[in-house]
Design an enzyme around this catalytic site. Structure first.
Site, short mmCIF file in Angstrom:
data_model
loop_
_atom_site.label_atom_id
_atom_site.label_comp_id
_atom_site.label_asym_id
_atom_site.label_seq_id
_atom_site.Cartn_x
_atom_site.Cartn_y
_atom_site.Cartn_z
N TYR A 67 -3.41 -18.37 5.22
CA TYR A 67 -3.31 -17.02 4.50
C TYR A 67 -3.82 -17.52 2.94
CZ TYR A 67 -0.91 -13.31 1.67
OH TYR A 67 -0.80 -12.15 0.78
N SER A 113 -5.44 -6.45 4.08
CA SER A 113 -5.70 -7.92 4.30
C SER A 113 -4.74 -8.63 5.28
CB SER A 113 -5.39 -8.83 2.95
OG SER A 113 -6.05 -10.29 3.08
N ALA A 146 1.06 -1.42 -0.02
CA ALA A 146 0.04 0.05 0.11
C ALA A 146 0.89 1.25 0.11
CB ALA A 146 -0.78 -0.06 1.26
N LYS A 205 -6.57 -15.59 0.93
CA LYS A 205 -6.58 -14.94 -0.32
C LYS A 205 -7.45 -15.57 -1.45
CE LYS A 205 -4.18 -11.69 -0.41
NZ LYS A 205 -4.54 -10.48 -0.01
N PHE A 238 11.68 -18.97 -4.34
CA PHE A 238 10.27 -18.18 -4.19
C PHE A 238 10.06 -17.46 -5.67
CE2 PHE A 238 11.93 -17.77 0.19
CZ PHE A 238 10.86 -18.37 0.71
N SER A 243 7.43 -10.92 4.43
CA SER A 243 8.42 -11.29 3.46
C SER A 243 9.89 -10.62 3.70
CB SER A 243 8.23 -11.25 1.93
OG SER A 243 7.81 -9.81 1.81
#
Length: 261
Positions: free
Chosen positions: A160, A88, A19, A164, A225, A205
């Site tokens: 999680y 979230s 954000a 989502k 990842f 993260s």
């Protein structure tokens, strides 16, 4: 960019990692930004953070709104042309009850969408995740996933990832339920998001990287990842917000695969 000066964008969860980068990009492009925060006590710190990068106090405001409550959402969307919904729950460790994550993620998204409809917002961009695409599949290690795929919530997957998936599905179902939908929807599905830390509040993260730098871990784990830079994720949100052809689309957001080592 002057044409953006009369456009107000609502960014939910303004204290979040993604954000903050979205807000900074929007301000740099001369948009007005209204950010939602759970407590107005966060405003001073956020303004100080953005002031390090841009002078835009006259184009930046904050309003209180919480994913678990109806209060404040309709008011927050009034006068906005677009909404970027990043808010979230992102747990730092698995919750005892998955509903602690799932309920605010799903119900909060629906609150935002209802507010957007009431305010006659043009388009909403929801921050989803690759976790809504690639979890719960037996062929995870060999399958090439794309925007047509969904995580399988009938399988035992992390809270999680389930949150989502259910939140994004709820957003598309909501749009489909509207007659002659007055708003458009796009979703961004990023992988493991890394990049510049703007202040002391950063993502889960980033916490993994911090633990490595502080030597909290006995070694570097052999993990890999699907990586993406947070600045690219912010650019993707704004493109999904403004490009006509992005309406009704999902977008995987990954630069490539990388290992911790």
């Amino acid at each position: 960019m002057n044409e953006n000066s009369e456009t107000t964008v609502l960014v939910t969860g303004a204290t979040g990692f993604i954000a903050k980068h979205c807000i900074l990009k929007l301000l740099e492009q001369n948009y007005k930004v209204r950010g939602t925060i759970r407590s107005m006590g966060s405003e001073t710190g956020l303004r100080a953070t953005f002031a390090k990068h841009i002078s835009a106090d006259d184009r930046l405001e904050f309003v209180p709104a919480d994913l678990t409550s109806d209060v404040g959402w309709n008011e927050s969307a009034i006068g906005c042309q677009y909404v970027i919904h990043t808010a979230s729950p992102v747990p730092s460790e698995p919750p005892k009850d998955e509903s602690e994550v799932i309920v605010p993620a799903r119900d909060g998204t629906l609150r935002v969408l209802n507010a957007a409809v009431s305010a006659k917002v043009k388009r909403v961009v929801v921050t989803s995740s690759l976790a809504a695409i690639s979890y719960g599949h037996d062929d995870y290690s060999t399958k090439v996933f794309n925007e047509d795929d969904w995580s399988n919530t009938d399988r035992p997957i992390a809270a999680y990832a389930k949150s989502k998936t259910l939140a994004e599905r709820a957003s598309w179902d909501f749009i489909d339920s509207l007659d002659d939908s007055p708003i458009e929807l796009s979703t961004i599905n990023p992988g493991y998001v890394l990049g510049p830390i703007l202040d002391k509040n950063f993502s889960a993260s980033g916490e993994i990287i911090r633990k490595l730098m502080r030597r909290d871990l006995p070694g570097c784990p052999d993990l890999d990842f699907p990586l993406v830079d947070v600045r690219d994720v912010a650019d993707a949100h704004i493109a999904a917000m403004t490009k006509p052809q992005a309406a009704g689309m999902r977008f995987c957001c990954v630069a490539g695969n990388g290992t911790m080592q």
